[in-house]
Write a protein that holds these residues in place. Structure first.
Motif, mmCIF file in Angstrom:
data_model
loop_
_atom_site.group_PDB
_atom_site.id
_atom_site.type_symbol
_atom_site.label_atom_id
_atom_site.label_comp_id
_atom_site.label_asym_id
_atom_site.label_seq_id
_atom_site.Cartn_x
_atom_site.Cartn_y
_atom_site.Cartn_z
ATOM 1 N N LEU A 39 -2.302 -8.429 3.414
ATOM 2 C CA LEU A 39 -1.806 -6.951 3.062
ATOM 3 C C LEU A 39 -0.434 -8.101 2.868
ATOM 4 O O LEU A 39 -0.332 -9.747 3.262
ATOM 5 C CB LEU A 39 -0.987 -5.996 3.747
ATOM 6 C CG LEU A 39 0.035 -5.763 4.130
ATOM 7 C CD1 LEU A 39 0.366 -5.045 3.560
ATOM 8 C CD2 LEU A 39 0.994 -5.028 5.331
ATOM 9 N N THR A 50 5.521 -4.672 -0.236
ATOM 10 C CA THR A 50 4.810 -5.022 0.067
ATOM 11 C C THR A 50 2.933 -4.687 -1.009
ATOM 12 O O THR A 50 3.872 -3.761 -1.842
ATOM 13 C CB THR A 50 4.012 -4.108 1.398
ATOM 14 O OG1 THR A 50 3.642 -2.923 0.899
ATOM 15 C CG2 THR A 50 4.499 -4.583 2.609
ATOM 16 N N THR A 52 -0.785 -4.532 -0.943
ATOM 17 C CA THR A 52 -2.699 -4.209 -0.619
ATOM 18 C C THR A 52 -4.016 -4.113 -1.212
ATOM 19 O O THR A 52 -3.340 -3.305 -2.574
ATOM 20 C CB THR A 52 -2.722 -3.055 0.408
ATOM 21 O OG1 THR A 52 -1.563 -2.789 1.500
ATOM 22 C CG2 THR A 52 -3.738 -3.074 1.444
ATOM 23 N N THR A 105 5.095 -6.027 10.720
ATOM 24 C CA THR A 105 4.384 -4.429 10.509
ATOM 25 C C THR A 105 4.848 -3.731 10.933
ATOM 26 O O THR A 105 5.295 -3.794 12.389
ATOM 27 C CB THR A 105 2.449 -4.659 11.088
ATOM 28 O OG1 THR A 105 2.486 -5.438 12.431
ATOM 29 C CG2 THR A 105 2.541 -6.104 9.791
ATOM 30 N N ILE A 123 -6.439 -8.018 6.844
ATOM 31 C CA ILE A 123 -6.582 -6.457 6.856
ATOM 32 C C ILE A 123 -8.213 -6.552 7.487
ATOM 33 O O ILE A 123 -8.401 -6.759 6.844
ATOM 34 C CB ILE A 123 -6.351 -5.400 6.155
ATOM 35 C CG1 ILE A 123 -5.060 -5.890 6.031
ATOM 36 C CG2 ILE A 123 -6.727 -4.024 6.990
ATOM 37 C CD1 ILE A 123 -4.388 -4.767 4.574
ATOM 38 N N ILE A 130 -3.201 1.358 7.785
ATOM 39 C CA ILE A 130 -1.740 0.441 7.354
ATOM 40 C C ILE A 130 -1.766 0.781 6.359
ATOM 41 O O ILE A 130 -1.916 1.714 5.474
ATOM 42 C CB ILE A 130 -3.422 -0.221 6.409
ATOM 43 C CG1 ILE A 130 -5.169 -0.144 5.657
ATOM 44 C CG2 ILE A 130 -3.827 -1.115 8.270
ATOM 45 C CD1 ILE A 130 -5.029 -1.131 5.483
ATOM 46 N N TYR A 132 -0.827 2.270 2.341
ATOM 47 C CA TYR A 132 -1.848 1.857 1.315
ATOM 48 C C TYR A 132 -1.116 2.005 -0.040
ATOM 49 O O TYR A 132 -1.041 0.660 -0.587
ATOM 50 C CB TYR A 132 -3.153 3.168 0.729
ATOM 51 C CG TYR A 132 -3.820 2.886 -0.372
ATOM 52 C CD1 TYR A 132 -4.837 1.919 -0.733
ATOM 53 C CD2 TYR A 132 -3.658 3.667 -1.047
ATOM 54 C CE1 TYR A 132 -5.424 1.554 -1.606
ATOM 55 C CE2 TYR A 132 -4.305 3.707 -2.350
ATOM 56 C CZ TYR A 132 -5.005 3.151 -2.249
ATOM 57 O OH TYR A 132 -6.249 3.289 -4.105
ATOM 58 N N ASP A 134 2.856 0.804 -1.872
ATOM 59 C CA ASP A 134 3.632 -0.173 -1.795
ATOM 60 C C ASP A 134 4.799 0.100 -1.012
ATOM 61 O O ASP A 134 5.588 1.418 -1.288
ATOM 62 C CB ASP A 134 4.217 -0.838 -3.278
ATOM 63 C CG ASP A 134 3.474 -1.421 -4.027
ATOM 64 O OD1 ASP A 134 2.124 -2.284 -3.759
ATOM 65 O OD2 ASP A 134 3.825 -2.077 -4.739
#
Length: 169
Positions: A39, A50, A52, A105, A123, A130, A132, A134
């Motif tokens: 991440l 963000t 992932t 986070t 991660i 979490i 996924y 953006d």
């Protein structure tokens, strides 16, 4: 607010699939590649977001591979702890400073980065809920720190990484 982008289940949902597909395409043997789910915080040309992604380490260099078929934006630049972006409507610049970066986070955990470390966290296997999709990122600065806070909302798509597989929630 309705999202413009559909989120599909991750096609590249295990490290083994990523190794098999990516290493084969690039001409590496599977044992020459290692894969970690990451991440990260980056600049997309307009604002901080963000991402992932799978981080693939090879003998030659590192690569980011998105878990879904959806292509990444070409301007996404992963931030380093000592990078600052200044943007106007016409152009944007990146500069270096000596600030430490802190990533907060959605669960409130704080991660600290110094020097030229990428503002990114692994991660771990067994991670639940979490981001996924953006997510928006709020940036605040003090004299010594640049603080990136991940902002989720009712449109955030979540995944979990357990039993060696990334799946949408």
């Amino acid at each position: 607010m309705k999202r413009k982008i559909n989120h599909y289940p991750p096609a590249y949902n295990t490290p083994e699939i990523v190794k098999n597909v990516f290493c084969g395409l690039q001409g590496f043997k599977e044992n020459e590649c290692s894969v970690v789910l990451l991440l990260s915080i980056g600049w997309n040309g307009h604002n901080y977001k963000t991402s992932t992604d799978w981080l693939i380490k090879t003998p030659e260099q590192n690569f980011a591979w998105p878990p879904s078929y959806r292509p990444q934006g070409v301007t996404f630049i992963t931030m380093q702890a000592d990078m600052k972006v200044s943007a106007t409507q016409d152009h944007w610049t990146m500069a270096r400073d000596h600030k430490t970066s802190v990533l907060i986070t959605p669960d409130g955990q704080r991660h600290k980065f110094t020097a030229a470390q990428y503002v990114a966290i692994d991660i771990k296997e067994g991670s639940l809920k979490i981001p996924y999709s953006d997510c928006r990122v709020e940036v605040t600065e003090t004299e010594t720190e640049r603080i990136y806070t991940i902002l989720t909302d009712e449109n955030t798509v979540y995944a979990e990484y357990g039993n060696g597989r990334l799946t949408l929630l």
